[in-house]
Design a protein around this motif. Structure first.
Motif, PDB file in Angstrom:
ATOM      1  N   SER A  73     -10.604  -9.921   3.490  1.00 55.59           N
ATOM      2  CA  SER A  73     -10.939 -11.726   3.588  1.00 55.59           C
ATOM      3  C   SER A  73     -10.935 -11.328   2.401  1.00 55.59           C
ATOM      4  N   TYR A  74     -10.276 -12.766   1.565  1.00 53.17           N
ATOM      5  CA  TYR A  74     -10.028 -13.608   0.230  1.00 53.17           C
ATOM      6  C   TYR A  74     -11.206 -14.609  -0.290  1.00 53.17           C
ATOM      7  N   LYS A  75     -10.945 -14.676  -1.661  1.00 52.80           N
ATOM      8  CA  LYS A  75     -12.006 -15.919  -1.965  1.00 52.80           C
ATOM      9  C   LYS A  75     -10.851 -17.331  -2.034  1.00 52.80           C
ATOM     10  N   THR A  76      -9.968 -17.452  -2.860  1.00 52.45           N
ATOM     11  CA  THR A  76      -9.122 -18.727  -3.458  1.00 52.45           C
ATOM     12  C   THR A  76      -8.343 -18.817  -2.148  1.00 52.45           C
ATOM     13  N   SER A  77      -7.461 -20.035  -2.485  1.00 56.85           N
ATOM     14  CA  SER A  77      -6.708 -20.207  -1.365  1.00 56.85           C
ATOM     15  C   SER A  77      -4.758 -19.953  -1.687  1.00 56.85           C
ATOM     16  N   ILE A  78      -4.725 -19.964  -0.734  1.00 60.62           N
ATOM     17  CA  ILE A  78      -3.585 -18.918  -0.689  1.00 60.62           C
ATOM     18  C   ILE A  78      -2.079 -19.915   0.133  1.00 60.62           C
ATOM     19  N   ASN A  79      -1.081 -18.942  -0.187  1.00 58.34           N
ATOM     20  CA  ASN A  79      -0.019 -19.980   0.117  1.00 58.34           C
ATOM     21  C   ASN A  79       0.761 -18.810   1.571  1.00 58.34           C
ATOM     22  N   ASN A  80       0.266 -17.298   1.558  1.00 56.85           N
ATOM     23  CA  ASN A  80       0.607 -16.040   2.485  1.00 56.85           C
ATOM     24  C   ASN A  80      -0.462 -14.973   1.800  1.00 56.85           C
ATOM     25  N   LEU A  81      -0.447 -13.428   2.710  1.00 63.25           N
ATOM     26  CA  LEU A  81      -0.811 -12.832   2.696  1.00 63.25           C
ATOM     27  C   LEU A  81      -0.151 -11.998   2.755  1.00 63.25           C
ATOM     28  N   GLN A  82      -0.384 -10.909   1.852  1.00 62.64           N
ATOM     29  CA  GLN A  82       1.026  -9.628   2.177  1.00 62.64           C
ATOM     30  C   GLN A  82       0.007  -8.420   2.409  1.00 62.64           C
ATOM     31  N   TRP A  83       0.627  -7.545   2.515  1.00 60.44           N
ATOM     32  CA  TRP A  83       0.224  -5.941   3.664  1.00 60.44           C
ATOM     33  C   TRP A  83       0.563  -5.177   3.218  1.00 60.44           C
ATOM     34  N   TYR A  84       0.534  -4.198   2.174  1.00 61.74           N
ATOM     35  CA  TYR A  84       1.406  -2.784   1.876  1.00 61.74           C
ATOM     36  C   TYR A  84       0.591  -1.565   2.051  1.00 61.74           C
ATOM     37  N   ARG A  85       1.231  -1.083   2.282  1.00 56.41           N
ATOM     38  CA  ARG A  85       0.914   0.498   2.699  1.00 56.41           C
ATOM     39  C   ARG A  85       1.459   1.503   2.079  1.00 56.41           C
ATOM     40  N   GLN A  86       0.188   2.688   0.906  1.00 56.23           N
ATOM     41  CA  GLN A  86       0.182   3.345  -0.079  1.00 56.23           C
ATOM     42  C   GLN A  86       0.230   5.010   1.244  1.00 56.23           C
ATOM     43  N   ASN A  87       1.265   5.695   0.257  1.00 51.86           N
ATOM     44  CA  ASN A  87       1.125   7.053   1.363  1.00 51.86           C
ATOM     45  C   ASN A  87       0.966   7.682  -0.309  1.00 51.86           C
ATOM     46  N   SER A  88      -0.232   8.515   0.028  1.00 44.96           N
ATOM     47  CA  SER A  88      -0.830   9.280  -0.883  1.00 44.96           C
ATOM     48  C   SER A  88       0.042   9.831  -2.293  1.00 44.96           C
ATOM     49  N   GLY A  89      -0.132   9.347  -3.402  1.00 46.93           N
ATOM     50  CA  GLY A  89       0.894  10.175  -4.384  1.00 46.93           C
ATOM     51  C   GLY A  89       1.716   8.789  -4.768  1.00 46.93           C
ATOM     52  N   ARG A  90       1.820   8.083  -3.933  1.00 45.94           N
ATOM     53  CA  ARG A  90       2.846   7.284  -4.040  1.00 45.94           C
ATOM     54  C   ARG A  90       2.771   6.081  -4.450  1.00 45.94           C
ATOM     55  N   GLY A  91       3.688   5.168  -5.012  1.00 41.23           N
ATOM     56  CA  GLY A  91       3.343   3.890  -5.426  1.00 41.23           C
ATOM     57  C   GLY A  91       3.665   3.143  -3.871  1.00 41.23           C
ATOM     58  N   LEU A  92       3.278   1.560  -3.354  1.00 38.14           N
ATOM     59  CA  LEU A  92       3.132   0.877  -3.041  1.00 38.14           C
ATOM     60  C   LEU A  92       4.536   0.046  -2.064  1.00 38.14           C
ATOM     61  N   VAL A  93       4.455   0.330  -0.417  1.00 42.32           N
ATOM     62  CA  VAL A  93       5.922  -0.935   0.195  1.00 42.32           C
ATOM     63  C   VAL A  93       4.659  -1.323   0.440  1.00 42.32           C
ATOM     64  N   HIS A  94       5.701  -2.771   0.521  1.00 44.41           N
ATOM     65  CA  HIS A  94       5.284  -3.488   1.410  1.00 44.41           C
ATOM     66  C   HIS A  94       6.074  -3.917   2.748  1.00 44.41           C
TER      67      HIS A  94
END
Lengths: 112, 112
Positions: free
Chosen positions: A24-45
């Motif tokens: 859930s989000y609060k303000t108006s948006i023009n897009n929404l993205q999902w990312y994944r993070q494996n343990s101990g790593r950076g996020l991946v789109h």
């Protein structure tokens, strides 16, 4: 407080089942993205959905967006052990959409 | 890893000392971001940059400063480290006109 709030905070399912995470989000948006993070790593789109879209698919991922409720969901079908990770939604905010703000994430565990 | 490098990867420092973390990119992306990740808070935006010498504050900027004198480098400085700044710090980059952000591997900072 943060722009995005994921629900649930943690999810544990059996391999082969479907996993659904909500944002859930609060303000108006023009897009929404999902990312994944494996343990101990950076996020991946993973996937992006624009504000004029209601549903989008990518492989085993399905994302929905309801701008009237300011919410999105990420569905992972036929889950695999390798899907074990944390999943975050992210929204670009402010004029020019320069800021990229993340939610708290959902920790997904797939049990073999 | 989209040509993004964070250094150092791990650091232990004492309370009250200054600390600088470096984010280096080889992609010539316009936008660069610093986040901190803590249990229960997800990723929180500290500062971001939208060009050389152009920076702005995020949600949790108190106690942090940044500089971007070259396109490829975005420095995060803790002027006087405190134990509350113990965290994992992530740098991210994003190309102008695009939505996907690419993340570094993170820097684990411990302030004792």
């Amino acid at each position: 407080s943060q722009q995005g709030e994921e629900d649930p905070q943690a999810l544990s399912i059996q391999e082969g089942e479907n996993a659904t995470m909500n944002c859930s989000y609060k303000t108006s948006i023009n897009n929404l993205q999902w990312y994944r993070q494996n343990s101990g790593r950076g996020l991946v789109h993973l996937i992006l959905i624009r504000s004029n879209e209601r549903e989008k698919h990518s492989g085993r991922l399905r994302v929905t967006l309801d701008t009237s409720k300011k919410s999105s969901s990420l569905l992972i079908t036929a889950s695999r052990a390798a899907d074990t990770a944390s999943y975050f939604c992210a929204t670009p905010i402010n004029q020019g959409a320069q800021k990229l703000v993340f939610g708290q994430g959902t920790r997904l565990t797939i049990n073999p | 890893d989209a040509g993004i490098t964070q250094s150092p990867r791990h650091k232990v420092t004492e309370t009250g000392t200054p600390v600088t973390l470096r984010c280096h990119q080889t992609e010539n992306h316009r936008y660069m971001y610093w986040y901190r990740q803590d249990p229960g808070h997800g990723l929180r935006l500290i500062h971001y940059s939208y060009g050389v010498k152009d920076t702005d504050k995020g949600e949790v900027s108190d106690g942090y400063s940044v500089s971007r004198s070259k396109t490829e480098d975005f420095l995060l400085t803790l002027e006087s480290a405190t134990s509350s700044q113990t965290s994992v710090y992530f740098c991210a980059i994003r190309r102008a006109g695009e939505t996907e952000a690419f993340f570094g591997q993170g820097t684990r900072l411990t302030v004792v």
